[in-house]
Design a protein around this motif. Structure first.
Motif, mmCIF file in Angstrom:
data_model
loop_
_atom_site.group_PDB
_atom_site.id
_atom_site.type_symbol
_atom_site.label_atom_id
_atom_site.label_comp_id
_atom_site.label_asym_id
_atom_site.label_seq_id
_atom_site.Cartn_x
_atom_site.Cartn_y
_atom_site.Cartn_z
ATOM 1 N N LEU A 122 -35.320 -52.129 -35.145
ATOM 2 C CA LEU A 122 -35.329 -53.287 -36.042
ATOM 3 C C LEU A 122 -35.036 -52.868 -37.477
ATOM 4 O O LEU A 122 -34.251 -53.519 -38.184
ATOM 5 N N ASP A 123 -35.638 -51.778 -37.932
ATOM 6 C CA ASP A 123 -35.362 -51.271 -39.276
ATOM 7 C C ASP A 123 -33.891 -50.908 -39.435
ATOM 8 O O ASP A 123 -33.264 -51.211 -40.451
ATOM 9 N N GLY A 124 -33.338 -50.258 -38.412
ATOM 10 C CA GLY A 124 -31.960 -49.794 -38.494
ATOM 11 C C GLY A 124 -30.946 -50.910 -38.588
ATOM 12 O O GLY A 124 -29.839 -50.709 -39.116
ATOM 13 N N LEU A 125 -31.286 -52.085 -38.098
ATOM 14 C CA LEU A 125 -30.357 -53.215 -38.189
ATOM 15 C C LEU A 125 -30.061 -53.603 -39.632
ATOM 16 O O LEU A 125 -29.023 -54.204 -39.911
ATOM 17 N N ILE A 126 -30.958 -53.248 -40.533
ATOM 18 C CA ILE A 126 -30.755 -53.628 -41.931
ATOM 19 C C ILE A 126 -29.789 -52.676 -42.635
ATOM 20 O O ILE A 126 -28.774 -53.095 -43.182
ATOM 21 N N ASP A 127 -30.098 -51.387 -42.595
ATOM 22 C CA ASP A 127 -29.297 -50.476 -43.423
ATOM 23 C C ASP A 127 -29.109 -49.096 -42.809
ATOM 24 O O ASP A 127 -28.826 -48.131 -43.519
ATOM 25 N N ASP A 128 -29.259 -48.977 -41.492
ATOM 26 C CA ASP A 128 -29.048 -47.678 -40.844
ATOM 27 C C ASP A 128 -28.272 -47.887 -39.549
ATOM 28 O O ASP A 128 -28.614 -47.342 -38.502
ATOM 29 N N THR A 129 -27.216 -48.672 -39.645
ATOM 30 C CA THR A 129 -26.504 -49.077 -38.438
ATOM 31 C C THR A 129 -25.708 -47.940 -37.809
ATOM 32 O O THR A 129 -25.487 -47.942 -36.594
ATOM 33 N N ASP A 130 -25.288 -46.969 -38.591
ATOM 34 C CA ASP A 130 -24.559 -45.837 -38.010
ATOM 35 C C ASP A 130 -25.438 -45.111 -36.989
ATOM 36 O O ASP A 130 -24.948 -44.655 -35.947
ATOM 37 N N ARG A 131 -26.720 -45.011 -37.281
ATOM 38 C CA ARG A 131 -27.644 -44.376 -36.333
ATOM 39 C C ARG A 131 -27.732 -45.182 -35.041
ATOM 40 O O ARG A 131 -27.725 -44.617 -33.939
ATOM 41 N N LEU A 132 -27.802 -46.487 -35.159
ATOM 42 C CA LEU A 132 -27.903 -47.328 -33.972
ATOM 43 C C LEU A 132 -26.631 -47.270 -33.140
ATOM 44 O O LEU A 132 -26.683 -47.279 -31.901
ATOM 45 N N ARG A 133 -25.492 -47.204 -33.792
ATOM 46 C CA ARG A 133 -24.222 -47.141 -33.064
ATOM 47 C C ARG A 133 -24.103 -45.869 -32.237
ATOM 48 O O ARG A 133 -23.372 -45.828 -31.242
ATOM 49 N N ALA A 134 -24.819 -44.835 -32.637
ATOM 50 C CA ALA A 134 -24.707 -43.537 -31.965
ATOM 51 C C ALA A 134 -25.699 -43.373 -30.818
ATOM 52 O O ALA A 134 -25.652 -42.362 -30.105
ATOM 53 N N ILE A 135 -26.592 -44.342 -30.614
ATOM 54 C CA ILE A 135 -27.551 -44.236 -29.504
ATOM 55 C C ILE A 135 -26.784 -44.305 -28.184
ATOM 56 O O ILE A 135 -25.990 -45.212 -27.962
ATOM 57 N N THR A 136 -27.007 -43.341 -27.315
ATOM 58 C CA THR A 136 -26.278 -43.265 -26.051
ATOM 59 C C THR A 136 -27.033 -43.991 -24.936
ATOM 60 O O THR A 136 -28.203 -44.344 -25.070
#
Length: 289
Positions: free
Chosen positions: A212-226
């Motif tokens: 939920l936190d990453g949806l705001i300003d850490d989307t590159d991290r979320l995109r890399a989740i396998t």
């Protein structure tokens, strides 16, 4: 032109739909879950979206496991609630927006997304439970809906990054539609849960809240989740969160969080909900005031 004014993400737990339909939303167990959606129901009354692009996954209701498209776009005038084995939910028929759907289909294919186009599609709890949570009990849904079914059930599933790219392409397609439409995009499913096997009942609040936190300003991290990361950290069904990335990508680089809710458990699932708005839309709203 059409514009995407907000993004909503929510779990689509089937037991929530059953509690809603059976009038049990005020029960001690269910009341905290439904209370988490009071804010968004009031907010939607003022937002008055014309169309919702609703990213969900079919649960072998309309698409049997012998044919599972990676991305399937609903192209019908209406979508009937599916019978998932205990009768169809007694909720309104979902009305489509065929003109915008056809435009999305053409533009997304031109953007190299080979969609399956569904001219007939029954929609299950993945689609109808979010509608109930956002709009409550109504005689008819106050929005037109374009269902976008994503394969999260049959290997191989799309990557989070591919879903992100689809969200970006949806945004471009909506922007080029000439009619003045207030469009929202929803991502549904999740959060962490596992329905079978030795880890049945797994819930990981730390992973969920980090997402939920990453949806705001850490989307590159979320995109890399396998896929393996989702399996390990959020259970076999946690991969439904890739549909939230379609929603988030369609909002552009900068968003503001309007509302957030997280609750454990609802049935054997972690319930997450977030409402986001592109900062560009927020700036226009402030200027208008």
């Amino acid at each position: 032109m059409a514009r995407i004014t907000a993004g909503i993400a929510t779990s689509h737990v089937p037991a929530i739909g059953a509690a809603f339909d059976q009038g049990r939303s005020g029960d001690d167990y269910w009341a905290p879950v439904f209370a988490g959606y009071d804010w968004v129901k009031e907010w939607e009354k003022s937002e008055k979206p014309d169309v919702v692009i609703l990213c969900y996954n079919d649960h072998a209701s309309a698409m049997m496991l012998d044919v599972v498209p990676t991305f399937a776009l609903g192209m019908a005038e209406e979508f009937t609630p599916a019978d998932e084995g205990w009768g169809a939910r007694e909720v309104p028929v979902v009305q489509g927006h065929i003109e915008l759907a056809a435009h999305l289909a053409e533009q997304l294919v031109l953007d190299d997304f080979d969609l399956t186009l569904m001219n007939s599609l029954d929609v299950d709890h993945g689609c109808t439970v979010p509608l109930s949570l956002m709009f409550g009990k109504v005689a008819e849904w106050p929005v037109k809906v374009i269902p976008l079914a994503v394969n999260v059930t049959q290997f191989p599933t799309p990557s989070g990054n591919r879903c992100w790219m689809l969200g970006e392409a949806i945004a471009h397609a909506v922007e080029s539609f000439p009619e003045d439409l207030n469009v929202q995009i929803w991502g549904t499913g999740g959060m962490s849960h596992q329905l079978q096997g030795p880890r049945a009942g797994l819930i990981n609040p730390e992973f969920d809240n980090s997402f939920l936190d990453g949806l705001i300003d850490d989307t590159d991290r979320l995109r890399a989740i396998t896929r393996l990361d989702y399996l390990r950290e959020s259970g076999t069904e946690g991969i439904e969160l890739i549909m939230w990335l379609i929603m988030r990508a369609a909002l552009g680089p900068d968003v503001e969080e309007l509302h957030r809710f997280y609750h454990v458990p609802a049935s054997n699932t972690a319930v997450g909900h977030i409402v986001l708005r592109p900062k560009s839309i927020g700036a226009l709203a402030q200027a208008a005031e």
